[in-house]
Design a protein around this motif. Structure first.
Motif, PDB file in Angstrom:
ATOM      1  N   VAL A  68      -7.454  17.560  -6.198  1.00 51.32           N
ATOM      2  CA  VAL A  68      -6.861  16.533  -6.731  1.00 51.32           C
ATOM      3  C   VAL A  68      -6.606  15.583  -6.084  1.00 51.32           C
ATOM      4  O   VAL A  68      -6.394  15.734  -4.734  1.00 51.32           O
ATOM      5  CB  VAL A  68      -5.338  17.036  -7.549  1.00 51.32           C
ATOM      6  N   VAL A  69      -7.038  14.106  -6.319  1.00 46.57           N
ATOM      7  CA  VAL A  69      -6.826  13.159  -5.350  1.00 46.57           C
ATOM      8  C   VAL A  69      -5.977  12.007  -6.128  1.00 46.57           C
ATOM      9  O   VAL A  69      -6.150  11.854  -7.196  1.00 46.57           O
ATOM     10  CB  VAL A  69      -8.009  12.378  -5.017  1.00 46.57           C
ATOM     11  N   CYS A  70      -4.929  11.725  -5.389  1.00 44.46           N
ATOM     12  CA  CYS A  70      -4.242  10.509  -5.972  1.00 44.46           C
ATOM     13  C   CYS A  70      -3.846   9.481  -4.941  1.00 44.46           C
ATOM     14  O   CYS A  70      -3.458   9.495  -3.640  1.00 44.46           O
ATOM     15  CB  CYS A  70      -2.767  10.895  -6.498  1.00 44.46           C
ATOM     16  N   VAL A  71      -4.237   7.984  -5.520  1.00 43.74           N
ATOM     17  CA  VAL A  71      -4.084   7.041  -4.404  1.00 43.74           C
ATOM     18  C   VAL A  71      -3.444   5.815  -4.639  1.00 43.74           C
ATOM     19  O   VAL A  71      -3.047   5.597  -5.655  1.00 43.74           O
ATOM     20  CB  VAL A  71      -5.574   6.316  -4.601  1.00 43.74           C
ATOM     21  N   ASN A  72      -2.515   5.554  -3.716  1.00 43.77           N
ATOM     22  CA  ASN A  72      -1.457   4.532  -3.786  1.00 43.77           C
ATOM     23  C   ASN A  72      -2.452   3.157  -3.975  1.00 43.77           C
ATOM     24  O   ASN A  72      -3.168   2.723  -3.251  1.00 43.77           O
ATOM     25  CB  ASN A  72      -0.749   4.281  -2.651  1.00 43.77           C
ATOM     26  N   VAL A  73      -1.973   2.109  -5.180  1.00 42.19           N
ATOM     27  CA  VAL A  73      -3.127   1.319  -5.474  1.00 42.19           C
ATOM     28  C   VAL A  73      -2.841   0.205  -4.487  1.00 42.19           C
ATOM     29  O   VAL A  73      -1.636  -0.171  -3.926  1.00 42.19           O
ATOM     30  CB  VAL A  73      -3.076   0.620  -6.734  1.00 42.19           C
ATOM     31  N   PRO A  74      -3.752  -0.626  -4.157  1.00 45.97           N
ATOM     32  CA  PRO A  74      -3.677  -1.871  -3.557  1.00 45.97           C
ATOM     33  C   PRO A  74      -2.719  -3.030  -4.063  1.00 45.97           C
ATOM     34  O   PRO A  74      -2.673  -3.052  -5.353  1.00 45.97           O
ATOM     35  CB  PRO A  74      -5.145  -2.842  -3.563  1.00 45.97           C
ATOM     36  N   GLY A  75      -1.615  -3.446  -3.407  1.00 48.09           N
ATOM     37  CA  GLY A  75      -0.649  -4.337  -3.811  1.00 48.09           C
ATOM     38  C   GLY A  75       0.742  -3.522  -3.875  1.00 48.09           C
ATOM     39  O   GLY A  75       1.640  -4.176  -4.035  1.00 48.09           O
ATOM     40  N   SER A  76       0.619  -2.066  -3.888  1.00 47.31           N
ATOM     41  CA  SER A  76       1.956  -1.483  -3.844  1.00 47.31           C
ATOM     42  C   SER A  76       2.449  -1.527  -2.409  1.00 47.31           C
ATOM     43  O   SER A  76       2.091  -2.191  -1.490  1.00 47.31           O
ATOM     44  CB  SER A  76       1.567   0.033  -4.351  1.00 47.31           C
ATOM     45  N   CYS A  77       3.420  -0.607  -2.359  1.00 50.46           N
ATOM     46  CA  CYS A  77       4.365  -0.542  -1.119  1.00 50.46           C
ATOM     47  C   CYS A  77       4.631   0.794  -0.612  1.00 50.46           C
ATOM     48  O   CYS A  77       5.590   0.933   0.210  1.00 50.46           O
ATOM     49  CB  CYS A  77       5.686  -1.258  -1.222  1.00 50.46           C
ATOM     50  N   TYR A  78       3.559   1.734  -0.856  1.00 49.20           N
ATOM     51  CA  TYR A  78       3.653   3.028  -0.159  1.00 49.20           C
ATOM     52  C   TYR A  78       2.657   3.539   0.678  1.00 49.20           C
ATOM     53  O   TYR A  78       2.226   4.682   0.675  1.00 49.20           O
ATOM     54  CB  TYR A  78       3.791   4.035  -1.503  1.00 49.20           C
ATOM     55  N   GLY A  79       2.070   2.580   1.408  1.00 48.86           N
ATOM     56  CA  GLY A  79       1.068   2.863   2.554  1.00 48.86           C
ATOM     57  C   GLY A  79       0.019   2.240   2.524  1.00 48.86           C
ATOM     58  O   GLY A  79      -0.649   1.852   3.477  1.00 48.86           O
ATOM     59  N   SER A  80      -0.363   1.675   1.203  1.00 45.68           N
ATOM     60  CA  SER A  80      -1.850   0.844   0.818  1.00 45.68           C
ATOM     61  C   SER A  80      -1.502  -0.576   1.446  1.00 45.68           C
ATOM     62  O   SER A  80      -0.335  -1.001   1.171  1.00 45.68           O
ATOM     63  CB  SER A  80      -2.299   1.211  -0.515  1.00 45.68           C
ATOM     64  N   SER A  81      -2.522  -1.280   1.624  1.00 45.34           N
ATOM     65  CA  SER A  81      -2.427  -2.749   1.882  1.00 45.34           C
ATOM     66  C   SER A  81      -1.825  -3.354   0.652  1.00 45.34           C
ATOM     67  O   SER A  81      -2.119  -3.028  -0.329  1.00 45.34           O
ATOM     68  CB  SER A  81      -3.896  -3.198   2.022  1.00 45.34           C
ATOM     69  N   GLY A  82      -0.890  -4.239   0.860  1.00 45.78           N
ATOM     70  CA  GLY A  82      -0.245  -4.972  -0.162  1.00 45.78           C
ATOM     71  C   GLY A  82       0.753  -6.080   0.661  1.00 45.78           C
ATOM     72  O   GLY A  82       0.811  -5.953   1.798  1.00 45.78           O
ATOM     73  N   PRO A  83       1.526  -6.625  -0.243  1.00 45.47           N
ATOM     74  CA  PRO A  83       2.512  -7.723   0.468  1.00 45.47           C
ATOM     75  C   PRO A  83       3.357  -7.203   1.680  1.00 45.47           C
ATOM     76  O   PRO A  83       3.588  -7.926   2.612  1.00 45.47           O
ATOM     77  CB  PRO A  83       3.394  -8.239  -0.907  1.00 45.47           C
ATOM     78  N   PRO A  84       4.075  -6.158   1.291  1.00 46.95           N
ATOM     79  CA  PRO A  84       4.778  -5.678   2.751  1.00 46.95           C
ATOM     80  C   PRO A  84       4.076  -5.135   3.716  1.00 46.95           C
ATOM     81  O   PRO A  84       4.619  -4.978   4.729  1.00 46.95           O
ATOM     82  CB  PRO A  84       5.688  -4.426   2.083  1.00 46.95           C
TER      83      PRO A  84
END
Length: 416
Positions: free
Chosen positions: A94-110
């Motif tokens: 099972v793979v789950c990816v934090n989407v781009p634009g979010s704030c839980y480690g993937s590239s995004g505004p914060p």
């Protein structure tokens, strides 16, 4: 264990590029070359889908506590994903990816940009299609080719549908849970009000509020979350939980003084909304909320095609549309239309309807209803024992179809 992987330069659908797209993800179970299941999270979810032991067979940069500090420490689908559960991590990788634009480690505004300062609103606008393409890029890095299944709920269900459209040869089965081909006008309107609550907060400051000496737009984000919570609950569940009851003396509430408050009661439903709004502002980013709701609003399965059926026509796998009777955010009728379109595209399809008054949140809070059809769909496709197709008497109308009605939903996967 959460890890972060760089997938290199990435060009977004808006036309803008960044040199180094980083994706936070978690994996569970062992990969055998043919058993990978991608789980797509909902709007404000994260890569932390399960408390099951996470695989450590990647070369990404370990984030460890950094992501937990961001706020999503609780696994959002722990009753569905894990050893012996519906999405069994002893059987599937099972793979789950934090989407781009979010704030839980993937590239995004914060996240830090090229100048080592947070991107803020300089981060490129994102789409659901960007999420799908980014996930494909990460899976390539992990050595995963064709997926056994993609499963997603809410906007994660749109993400799952996008896999069937964008990479039709790369996935055998798609489970679209509590979702639709596109948002209706009422939900578009409510999302617009939620975004306006954020952007009219003086502390939003055009999206430039990062830094210890700058206040975040907590009031605007809290108001957006209150609107969201009303969307996720049904009339029946709200009435059952709160009714018109006044809250007790110790109820949560720190809003501005209301001159009429000394006469009228502060109700339990107000206390609930205030409490959840306050806790949300400690774990989520206001700019990310703007970005992700825009991505959800923009998604249209038929974009670039003449219809939903045409968009799915190249998909040779199987589709499960799972909906809930009390959900007015993504309705049973919207799932019914999606299932009909898939059949028109000659995709073997089942539309499984769960009788529930929990509203949109049902897919998160009713594992006894969600788990069995998901488990059997992953194992046997639309012919799975617990997969009930509402349109199936002696066989479905159109499409390559499935067999006769199966056994009703059961709760054996979730012993007390």
């Amino acid at each position: 264990m959460t890890a972060v992987e760089s997938v290199g330069e990435f060009r977004f659908e808006c036309g803008e590029s960044i040199e180094n797209l980083r994706l936070a993800y978690e994996t569970y179970g062992e990969f055998d070359g043919d058993n990978a299941v991608l789980v797509c999270h909902a709007l404000t979810g994260s890569q932390h889908v399960s408390n099951a032991p996470s695989s450590a067979d990647h070369d990404g940069d370990d984030l460890g506590d950094a992501v937990e500090t961001a706020g999503q420490a609780r696994a959002w689908w722990n009753d569905v994903v894990g050893p012996g559960k519906a999405i069994d991590t002893t059987e599937y990788y099972v793979v789950c990816v934090n989407v781009p634009g979010s704030c839980y480690g993937s590239s995004g505004p914060p996240a830090d940009g090229p100048d080592d300062e947070p991107w803020g609103t300089e981060f490129p606008p994102v789409t659901v299609g960007d999420w799908t393409r980014a996930q494909r890029r990460l899976l390539d890095r992990l050595g995963v080719g064709r997926l056994h299944a993609v499963v997603g709920g809410s906007v994660g269900g749109m993400n799952a549908l996008d896999w069937a459209k964008r990479f039709p040869d790369d996935v055998r089965r798609v489970a679209a849970v509590a979702t639709a081909s596109r948002l209706d006008t009422q939900c578009l309107s409510l999302d617009a009000i939620a975004r306006r609550a954020i952007t009219t907060d003086p502390d939003w400051n055009g999206g430039d509020y990062y830094g210890d000496d700058r206040p975040s737009p907590a009031d605007g984000l809290a108001q957006a979350r209150r609107i969201g919570h009303v969307m996720y609950l049904s009339k029946a569940s709200m009435g059952r939980k709160f009714g018109r009851r006044a809250a007790g003396r110790d109820a949560f509430g720190d809003g501005p003084d209301d001159p009429t408050g000394r006469f009228f009661p502060y109700r339990e439903v107000e206390s609930y909304l205030d409490y959840n709004a306050d806790s949300f502002t400690t774990r989520f980013d206001a700019n990310s909320y703007l970005y992700l709701t825009r991505a959800m609003d923009e998604y249209d399965l038929a974009a670039g095609y003449g219809s939903d059926a045409e968009a799915l026509a190249a998909f040779e796998g199987e589709l499960l549309a799972l909906s809930f009777t009390g959900d007015w955010h993504f309705t049973v009728e919207q799932s019914r239309v999606l299932a009909a379109a898939a059949r028109d595209g000659d995709v073997p399809t089942a539309h499984h309807v769960v009788d529930s008054d929990h509203g949109h949140d049902a897919f998160l809070v009713e594992p006894e209803s969600v788990g069995p059809p998901l488990r059997d769909f992953l194992a046997d496709g639309v012919g799975g024992r617990a997969v009930r197709d509402e349109d199936d008497d002696d066989g479905p109308p159109g499409g390559r179809g499935r067999g006769p009605d199966r056994a009703p939903v059961h709760a054996s996967l979730f012993p007390g």
